[in-house]
Scaffold this motif. Structure first.
Motif, PDB file in Angstrom:
ATOM      1  N   GLN A   1       0.823  -1.216   0.000  1.00 53.85           N
ATOM      2  CA  GLN A   1       0.000   0.000   0.000  1.00 53.85           C
ATOM      3  C   GLN A   1       0.859   1.269   0.000  1.00 53.85           C
ATOM      4  OE1 GLN A   1      -0.652  -2.560   2.394  1.00 53.85           O
ATOM      5  NE2 GLN A   1      -2.123  -3.414   0.943  1.00 53.85           N
ATOM      6  N   GLN A   2       2.172   1.104  -0.191  1.00 54.35           N
ATOM      7  CA  GLN A   2       3.131   2.208  -0.211  1.00 54.35           C
ATOM      8  C   GLN A   2       3.264   2.905   1.142  1.00 54.35           C
ATOM      9  OE1 GLN A   2       5.224   2.861  -2.978  1.00 54.35           O
ATOM     10  NE2 GLN A   2       4.341   0.859  -3.385  1.00 54.35           N
ATOM     11  N   SER A   3       2.899   2.199   2.218  1.00 57.20           N
ATOM     12  CA  SER A   3       3.097   2.718   3.572  1.00 57.20           C
ATOM     13  C   SER A   3       4.507   2.351   4.017  1.00 57.20           C
ATOM     14  CB  SER A   3       2.099   2.089   4.546  1.00 57.20           C
ATOM     15  OG  SER A   3       0.793   2.427   4.182  1.00 57.20           O
ATOM     16  N   GLU A   4       5.178   3.296   4.652  1.00 56.33           N
ATOM     17  CA  GLU A   4       6.530   3.012   5.130  1.00 56.33           C
ATOM     18  C   GLU A   4       6.489   2.222   6.424  1.00 56.33           C
ATOM     19  OE1 GLU A   4       9.239   6.309   5.301  1.00 56.33           O
ATOM     20  OE2 GLU A   4       9.228   6.535   3.123  1.00 56.33           O
ATOM     21  N   LYS A   5       7.312   1.200   6.481  1.00 52.05           N
ATOM     22  CA  LYS A   5       7.455   0.345   7.656  1.00 52.05           C
ATOM     23  C   LYS A   5       8.925   0.346   8.049  1.00 52.05           C
ATOM     24  CE  LYS A   5       3.283  -1.572   7.124  1.00 52.05           C
ATOM     25  NZ  LYS A   5       2.238  -1.722   8.047  1.00 52.05           N
ATOM     26  N   THR A   6       9.196   0.075   9.310  1.00 50.86           N
ATOM     27  CA  THR A   6      10.569   0.010   9.793  1.00 50.86           C
ATOM     28  C   THR A   6      10.780  -1.293  10.543  1.00 50.86           C
ATOM     29  OG1 THR A   6      10.638   2.411  10.037  1.00 50.86           O
ATOM     30  CG2 THR A   6      12.316   1.167  11.208  1.00 50.86           C
ATOM     31  N   VAL A   7      11.932  -1.910  10.303  1.00 49.75           N
ATOM     32  CA  VAL A   7      12.295  -3.128  11.023  1.00 49.75           C
ATOM     33  C   VAL A   7      13.795  -3.079  11.307  1.00 49.75           C
ATOM     34  CG1 VAL A   7      12.713  -4.499   8.934  1.00 49.75           C
ATOM     35  CG2 VAL A   7      12.154  -5.662  11.057  1.00 49.75           C
ATOM     36  N   THR A   8      14.161  -3.561  12.478  1.00 52.80           N
ATOM     37  CA  THR A   8      15.569  -3.777  12.795  1.00 52.80           C
ATOM     38  C   THR A   8      15.754  -5.279  12.824  1.00 52.80           C
ATOM     39  OG1 THR A   8      15.722  -1.738  14.066  1.00 52.80           O
ATOM     40  CG2 THR A   8      17.408  -3.405  14.481  1.00 52.80           C
ATOM     41  N   GLY A   9      16.706  -5.753  12.041  1.00 49.52           N
ATOM     42  CA  GLY A   9      16.894  -7.193  11.966  1.00 49.52           C
ATOM     43  C   GLY A   9      18.284  -7.561  11.505  1.00 49.52           C
ATOM     44  N   ARG A  10      18.593  -8.828  11.685  1.00 47.35           N
ATOM     45  CA  ARG A  10      19.884  -9.357  11.264  1.00 47.35           C
ATOM     46  C   ARG A  10      19.760  -9.806   9.814  1.00 47.35           C
ATOM     47  NH1 ARG A  10      23.859  -9.563  14.165  1.00 47.35           N
ATOM     48  NH2 ARG A  10      22.675  -9.560  16.099  1.00 47.35           N
ATOM     49  N   LEU A  11      20.667  -9.323   8.974  1.00 49.53           N
ATOM     50  CA  LEU A  11      20.662  -9.701   7.561  1.00 49.53           C
ATOM     51  C   LEU A  11      21.105 -11.155   7.456  1.00 49.53           C
ATOM     52  CD1 LEU A  11      20.325  -9.010   4.586  1.00 49.53           C
ATOM     53  CD2 LEU A  11      22.638  -8.067   4.611  1.00 49.53           C
ATOM     54  N   GLN A  12      20.155 -12.023   7.166  1.00 44.34           N
ATOM     55  CA  GLN A  12      20.415 -13.454   7.125  1.00 44.34           C
ATOM     56  C   GLN A  12      20.945 -13.896   5.767  1.00 44.34           C
ATOM     57  OE1 GLN A  12      16.961 -16.129   7.146  1.00 44.34           O
ATOM     58  NE2 GLN A  12      17.935 -17.187   8.874  1.00 44.34           N
ATOM     59  N   GLN A  13      20.375 -13.315   4.694  1.00 43.42           N
ATOM     60  CA  GLN A  13      20.745 -13.781   3.362  1.00 43.42           C
ATOM     61  C   GLN A  13      20.473 -12.695   2.329  1.00 43.42           C
ATOM     62  OE1 GLN A  13      18.532 -17.269   2.235  1.00 43.42           O
ATOM     63  NE2 GLN A  13      19.877 -17.751   0.532  1.00 43.42           N
ATOM     64  N   VAL A  14      21.333 -12.654   1.317  1.00 43.20           N
ATOM     65  CA  VAL A  14      21.137 -11.784   0.164  1.00 43.20           C
ATOM     66  C   VAL A  14      20.666 -12.693  -0.965  1.00 43.20           C
ATOM     67  CG1 VAL A  14      22.273 -10.251  -1.477  1.00 43.20           C
ATOM     68  CG2 VAL A  14      22.914 -10.170   0.937  1.00 43.20           C
ATOM     69  N   LEU A  15      19.523 -12.373  -1.549  1.00 41.89           N
ATOM     70  CA  LEU A  15      18.918 -13.233  -2.564  1.00 41.89           C
ATOM     71  C   LEU A  15      19.186 -12.681  -3.960  1.00 41.89           C
ATOM     72  CD1 LEU A  15      15.558 -13.625  -0.653  1.00 41.89           C
ATOM     73  CD2 LEU A  15      17.462 -15.237  -0.670  1.00 41.89           C
ATOM     74  N   LYS A  16      19.540 -13.585  -4.870  1.00 42.16           N
ATOM     75  CA  LYS A  16      19.859 -13.189  -6.239  1.00 42.16           C
ATOM     76  C   LYS A  16      18.913 -13.866  -7.216  1.00 42.16           C
ATOM     77  CE  LYS A  16      24.820 -12.561  -5.484  1.00 42.16           C
ATOM     78  NZ  LYS A  16      26.154 -12.926  -5.978  1.00 42.16           N
TER      79      LYS A  16
END
Length: 176
Positions: free
Chosen positions: A118-133
């Protein structure tokens, strides 16, 4: 007409290209910022590499870029102007600006602002587990949200996947 920032960027890219086979190999441009004008011109260049950039590499590129800015093919980019040049790595608190920067931050804590459907901004603090390609291109990241505070101990969160084109800002966080 080519802007001063574009001329500076061209000099930086030339310095990076000429670094093949040297201690500067593998370094890439993150951003160029020009502040002020005339004698108050301050040029800030952020460089990085997939393994992180060392201070001796920043120093190497600072000298090379200054040479190019002062005498690019006999035509100085900054014709007789005084300027301050700062070449550094993106430090803690600097946002990730390029997809390849996420690779180096795998396992680290990030604060991410993104837009949902819905184009609403959300914020999360988290550990980067994986970069997906997808087809060799970085397209998304998987984060494991973390809750901060005393009541959060032992509280396991489900990983979330965020498409890079939905991420507004991602900033590495300090871990205590």
């Amino acid at each position: 007409m080519v802007s001063m920032e574009e001329k500076i960027k061209a000099c930086v890219l030339q310095a990076l290209e000429s670094a093949a086979g040297t201690k500067g190999e593998g370094v890439y441009l993150v951003s160029v910022r020009v502040k002020g004008a005339g004698k108050q011109t301050k040029i800030e260049i952020l460089l990085d590499s997939d393994t992180g950039i060392r201070i001796d590499q920043c120093s190497f590129f600072s000298r090379r870029i200054r040479e190019l800015l002062e005498n690019e093919g006999g035509t100085p980019v900054l014709d007789g102007e005084d300027f301050d040049l700062m070449v550094s790595s993106p430090g803690l608190g600097e946002p990730l600006l390029m997809p390849r920067q996420y690779l180096r931050h795998t396992g680290r804590l990030l604060r991410v602002i993104w837009k949902d459907e819905q184009q609403s901004e959300k914020t999360v603090t988290g550990r980067l587990q994986q970069v997906l390609k997808t087809e060799g291109e970085i397209t998304a990241v998987r984060l494991v949200p973390v809750k901060t505070g005393k009541k959060s101990a032992g509280n396991v969160q489900e990983p979330i996947e965020l498409m890079l084109d939905c991420i507004v800002r991602a900033v590495p966080e300090a871990e205590l």
